[in-house]
Design a protein around this motif. Structure first.
Motif, PDB file in Angstrom:
ATOM      1  N   PHE A 122      -3.199   8.112 -11.389  1.00  0.00           N
ATOM      2  CA  PHE A 122      -4.517   7.963 -12.000  1.00  0.00           C
ATOM      3  C   PHE A 122      -5.569   7.731 -10.922  1.00  0.00           C
ATOM      4  CE2 PHE A 122      -7.735   5.002 -13.935  1.00  0.00           C
ATOM      5  CZ  PHE A 122      -8.376   5.971 -14.697  1.00  0.00           C
ATOM      6  N   ASN A 123      -6.663   8.482 -11.012  1.00  0.00           N
ATOM      7  CA  ASN A 123      -7.802   8.301 -10.123  1.00  0.00           C
ATOM      8  C   ASN A 123      -8.846   7.454 -10.848  1.00  0.00           C
ATOM      9  OD1 ASN A 123     -10.331   8.634  -8.747  1.00  0.00           O
ATOM     10  ND2 ASN A 123      -9.541  10.456  -7.750  1.00  0.00           N
ATOM     11  N   ALA A 124      -9.107   6.268 -10.311  1.00  0.00           N
ATOM     12  CA  ALA A 124      -9.980   5.290 -10.978  1.00  0.00           C
ATOM     13  C   ALA A 124     -11.457   5.507 -10.694  1.00  0.00           C
ATOM     14  CB  ALA A 124      -9.583   3.878 -10.568  1.00  0.00           C
ATOM     15  N   LEU A 125     -11.807   6.611 -10.040  1.00  0.00           N
ATOM     16  CA  LEU A 125     -13.207   6.978  -9.779  1.00  0.00           C
ATOM     17  C   LEU A 125     -13.979   5.850  -9.093  1.00  0.00           C
ATOM     18  CD1 LEU A 125     -15.350   9.188 -10.020  1.00  0.00           C
ATOM     19  CD2 LEU A 125     -15.968   8.247 -12.251  1.00  0.00           C
ATOM     20  N   ASP A 126     -13.570   5.572  -7.852  1.00  0.00           N
ATOM     21  CA  ASP A 126     -14.229   4.546  -7.047  1.00  0.00           C
ATOM     22  C   ASP A 126     -14.237   3.190  -7.761  1.00  0.00           C
ATOM     23  OD1 ASP A 126     -15.541   3.324  -4.987  1.00  0.00           O
ATOM     24  OD2 ASP A 126     -17.519   4.180  -5.443  1.00  0.00           O
ATOM     25  N   GLY A 127     -13.112   2.893  -8.415  1.00  0.00           N
ATOM     26  CA  GLY A 127     -12.992   1.604  -9.076  1.00  0.00           C
ATOM     27  C   GLY A 127     -13.862   1.437 -10.307  1.00  0.00           C
ATOM     28  N   ALA A 128     -14.335   2.562 -10.894  1.00  0.00           N
ATOM     29  CA  ALA A 128     -15.203   2.477 -12.065  1.00  0.00           C
ATOM     30  C   ALA A 128     -14.429   2.515 -13.380  1.00  0.00           C
ATOM     31  CB  ALA A 128     -16.223   3.625 -12.049  1.00  0.00           C
ATOM     32  N   ALA A 129     -13.137   2.818 -13.327  1.00  0.00           N
ATOM     33  CA  ALA A 129     -12.340   2.903 -14.549  1.00  0.00           C
ATOM     34  C   ALA A 129     -12.272   1.551 -15.241  1.00  0.00           C
ATOM     35  CB  ALA A 129     -10.938   3.398 -14.223  1.00  0.00           C
ATOM     36  N   ARG A 139       0.646  -1.628 -19.414  1.00  0.00           N
ATOM     37  CA  ARG A 139       1.425  -2.541 -20.259  1.00  0.00           C
ATOM     38  C   ARG A 139       2.197  -1.763 -21.332  1.00  0.00           C
ATOM     39  NH1 ARG A 139      -2.573  -5.062 -22.207  1.00  0.00           N
ATOM     40  NH2 ARG A 139      -2.878  -6.320 -20.333  1.00  0.00           N
ATOM     41  N   THR A 140       1.574  -0.717 -21.874  1.00  0.00           N
ATOM     42  CA  THR A 140       2.203   0.055 -22.942  1.00  0.00           C
ATOM     43  C   THR A 140       3.275   0.999 -22.425  1.00  0.00           C
ATOM     44  OG1 THR A 140       0.165  -0.042 -24.248  1.00  0.00           O
ATOM     45  CG2 THR A 140       1.763   1.673 -24.838  1.00  0.00           C
ATOM     46  N   GLU A 141       2.958   1.724 -21.349  1.00  0.00           N
ATOM     47  CA  GLU A 141       3.859   2.767 -20.856  1.00  0.00           C
ATOM     48  C   GLU A 141       4.895   2.245 -19.868  1.00  0.00           C
ATOM     49  OE1 GLU A 141       3.923   5.568 -22.213  1.00  0.00           O
ATOM     50  OE2 GLU A 141       1.998   5.608 -23.270  1.00  0.00           O
ATOM     51  N   ARG A 142       4.619   1.102 -19.249  1.00  0.00           N
ATOM     52  CA  ARG A 142       5.524   0.476 -18.287  1.00  0.00           C
ATOM     53  C   ARG A 142       6.061   1.472 -17.245  1.00  0.00           C
ATOM     54  NH1 ARG A 142       7.219  -4.833 -19.361  1.00  0.00           N
ATOM     55  NH2 ARG A 142       5.564  -5.748 -20.631  1.00  0.00           N
ATOM     56  N   PRO A 143       5.165   2.092 -16.461  1.00  0.00           N
ATOM     57  CA  PRO A 143       5.653   2.994 -15.409  1.00  0.00           C
ATOM     58  C   PRO A 143       6.482   2.227 -14.386  1.00  0.00           C
ATOM     59  CG  PRO A 143       3.336   2.472 -15.060  1.00  0.00           C
ATOM     60  CD  PRO A 143       3.700   1.922 -16.408  1.00  0.00           C
ATOM     61  N   ASP A 144       7.468   2.881 -13.832  1.00  0.00           N
ATOM     62  CA  ASP A 144       8.265   2.263 -12.773  1.00  0.00           C
ATOM     63  C   ASP A 144       7.503   2.264 -11.454  1.00  0.00           C
ATOM     64  OD1 ASP A 144      10.875   1.846 -14.229  1.00  0.00           O
ATOM     65  OD2 ASP A 144      10.603   4.000 -14.534  1.00  0.00           O
ATOM     66  N   VAL A 145       6.782   3.349 -11.217  1.00  0.00           N
ATOM     67  CA  VAL A 145       5.934   3.455 -10.030  1.00  0.00           C
ATOM     68  C   VAL A 145       4.631   4.135 -10.441  1.00  0.00           C
ATOM     69  CG1 VAL A 145       7.746   3.482  -8.255  1.00  0.00           C
ATOM     70  CG2 VAL A 145       7.104   5.615  -9.383  1.00  0.00           C
ATOM     71  N   ALA A 146       3.567   3.858  -9.697  1.00  0.00           N
ATOM     72  CA  ALA A 146       2.279   4.471 -10.006  1.00  0.00           C
ATOM     73  C   ALA A 146       1.483   4.684  -8.731  1.00  0.00           C
ATOM     74  CB  ALA A 146       1.479   3.602 -10.984  1.00  0.00           C
ATOM     75  N   ALA A 147       0.733   5.780  -8.718  1.00  0.00           N
ATOM     76  CA  ALA A 147      -0.221   6.056  -7.645  1.00  0.00           C
ATOM     77  C   ALA A 147      -1.610   5.845  -8.219  1.00  0.00           C
ATOM     78  CB  ALA A 147      -0.058   7.483  -7.130  1.00  0.00           C
ATOM     79  N   LEU A 148      -2.280   4.798  -7.780  1.00  0.00           N
ATOM     80  CA  LEU A 148      -3.626   4.479  -8.246  1.00  0.00           C
ATOM     81  C   LEU A 148      -4.600   4.884  -7.148  1.00  0.00           C
ATOM     82  CD1 LEU A 148      -2.938   0.985  -9.867  1.00  0.00           C
ATOM     83  CD2 LEU A 148      -2.826   3.264 -10.910  1.00  0.00           C
ATOM     84  N   ILE A 149      -5.345   5.940  -7.425  1.00  0.00           N
ATOM     85  CA  ILE A 149      -6.222   6.551  -6.426  1.00  0.00           C
ATOM     86  C   ILE A 149      -7.644   6.003  -6.576  1.00  0.00           C
ATOM     87  CG2 ILE A 149      -7.044   8.751  -5.523  1.00  0.00           C
ATOM     88  CD1 ILE A 149      -3.968   8.244  -5.371  1.00  0.00           C
ATOM     89  N   GLU A 150      -8.319   5.853  -5.433  1.00  0.00           N
ATOM     90  CA  GLU A 150      -9.648   5.244  -5.363  1.00  0.00           C
ATOM     91  C   GLU A 150      -9.591   3.808  -5.902  1.00  0.00           C
ATOM     92  OE1 GLU A 150     -12.966   7.664  -6.477  1.00  0.00           O
ATOM     93  OE2 GLU A 150     -12.080   9.492  -5.628  1.00  0.00           O
ATOM     94  N   VAL A 151      -8.518   3.125  -5.509  1.00  0.00           N
ATOM     95  CA  VAL A 151      -8.320   1.710  -5.824  1.00  0.00           C
ATOM     96  C   VAL A 151      -8.035   0.982  -4.513  1.00  0.00           C
ATOM     97  CG1 VAL A 151      -6.805   0.031  -6.928  1.00  0.00           C
ATOM     98  CG2 VAL A 151      -7.511   2.084  -8.179  1.00  0.00           C
ATOM     99  N   SER A 152      -9.002   0.228  -4.019  1.00  0.00           N
ATOM    100  CA  SER A 152      -8.801  -0.565  -2.809  1.00  0.00           C
ATOM    101  C   SER A 152      -8.654  -2.026  -3.206  1.00  0.00           C
ATOM    102  CB  SER A 152      -9.965  -0.372  -1.830  1.00  0.00           C
ATOM    103  OG  SER A 152     -11.141  -0.970  -2.343  1.00  0.00           O
ATOM    104  N   GLU A 153      -8.808  -2.938  -2.256  1.00  0.00           N
ATOM    105  CA  GLU A 153      -8.615  -4.350  -2.533  1.00  0.00           C
ATOM    106  C   GLU A 153      -9.563  -4.859  -3.617  1.00  0.00           C
ATOM    107  OE1 GLU A 153      -8.874  -3.065   0.438  1.00  0.00           O
ATOM    108  OE2 GLU A 153      -7.184  -3.748   1.695  1.00  0.00           O
TER     109      GLU A 153
END
Length: 339
Positions: A122-129, A139-153
């Motif tokens: 998922f690309n969070a659009l510069d943290g705007a999601a 919480r619903t889908e419970r992914p085992d791993v995820a790539a969260l794009i445009e998510v920094s500290e």
């Protein structure tokens, strides 16, 4: 007295009829070549320069236009026989493009065995999601791993209290973001706690870092969170270089690479870089599923967000979800890992 021969008479346009015919044939030929270049630039590898790098991402829709052009030209060809070669040329372009596109809409056999692994990108659009919406999805889908794009500290620190109680750990890296405010250069890998001990590494040779994660329960399989720059005017060379880096994972042992590639399977550079990998959506016959932009109808747009996996890892299910605040759709994939 007999009239003089009419050898000098010219057409109203100022050119003899034979000259006009030659000009018309050249215009038609040039038009056919132009259509071919727009629809099939990857066959000549010119899809790595502007404007072909951008246009080819919309090839399925370009082919619809070519099909209409074939019908119109064929209609005129009944009266103007010189258009018959143009119809044949356009039809060849259409058939070639369809042959390259349709296989992605045909689902392959479902994996019969293997351990399930759910992957989210998922690309969070510069943290705007929307933070709560993303947390609810996790919480619903419970992914085992995820790539969260445009998510920094910045965004990660807000997301952590919502997902860490579920047992998730996060590995975050930033690229050329120097002000610590924007999330656009951040990439975060999310790993479920049940996968055991986690080790990670970061490649910062690109504008967006590449985060590689290994977990005890994954064995030798690496999970890679990936983001390539967009092929905007002036950035196409960097985009091509970024996408080409995926080859190291698709040819270097078992791996899953997920993220925003800013490329479709119509781009020759992505197809070459993913030799040895399979695209999860294409495996399930959803290779034309639009993941961007969300402000267009869900059936229209390029598939820029992917989950690739080396053989024999195979996809069992693929779905997209919309998360408010982002222009990308989240992609959920259920994989089967051998053994």
């Amino acid at each position: 007295m007999s009239p003089l021969p009419d050898v000098g008479r010219r057409s109203p346009a100022g050119a003899p009829p034979s000259s006009r015919s030659r000009i018309a044939r050249r215009v038609v030929a040039a038009g056919c070549v132009g259509v071919g270049l727009l629809a099939l630039p990857d066959l000549l590898r010119i899809d790595r320069v502007t404007p072909f790098a951008q246009v080819v991402s919309l090839r399925p829709y370009v082919l619809v236009g070519v099909a209409l052009l074939v019908l119109v030209t064929a209609g005129f060809a009944w009266r103007f026989r010189q258009l018959v070669p143009a119809v044949a040329a356009l039809l060849a372009v259409l058939v070639t493009g369809v042959a390259m596109t349709v296989p992605r809409t045909q689902a392959g056999p479902l994996p019969a065995t293997g351990r399930p692994l759910t992957v989210l990108t998922f690309n969070a659009l510069d943290g705007a999601a929307d933070l709560d919406a993303l947390a609810a999805l996790i919480r619903t889908e419970r992914p085992d791993v995820a790539a969260l794009i445009e998510v920094s500290e910045t965004y990660r620190d807000r997301l952590a209290p919502l997902v860490e109680p579920l047992g998730y750990r996060m590995v975050t890296a930033t690229g050329t973001d120097m002000d610590g405010v924007t999330d656009v250069f951040g990439v975060t890998a999310l790993v479920a706690g049940h996968l055991g001990e986690v080790t990670s590494s970061v490649d910062r040779s690109t504008q967006f870092p590449i985060v590689e994660v290994s977990a005890a329960a994954l064995g030798p399989t690496r999970f890679v969170a990936f983001h390539a720059v967009a092929p905007r005017l002036g950035d196409v060379a960097e985009w091509s270089s970024d996408v080409a880096k995926v080859a190291r994972y698709c040819s270097g042992g078992p791996a899953i690479v997920a993220g925003d590639f800013n490329a479709t399977l119509d781009h020759s550079v992505l197809r070459e870089a993913t030799t040895g990998c399979s695209d999860a959506a294409a495996q399930r016959g959803q290779g034309l599923l639009a993941t961007w932009p969300t402000w267009l109808p869900a059936w229209f747009g390029p598939q820029l967000d992917h989950v690739f996996a080396t053989d024999p890892i195979a996809a069992e299910d693929v779905a997209v979800r919309e998360v408010a605040g982002s222009d990308h759709r989240a992609v959920l994939v259920r994989l089967r890992l051998p053994g």
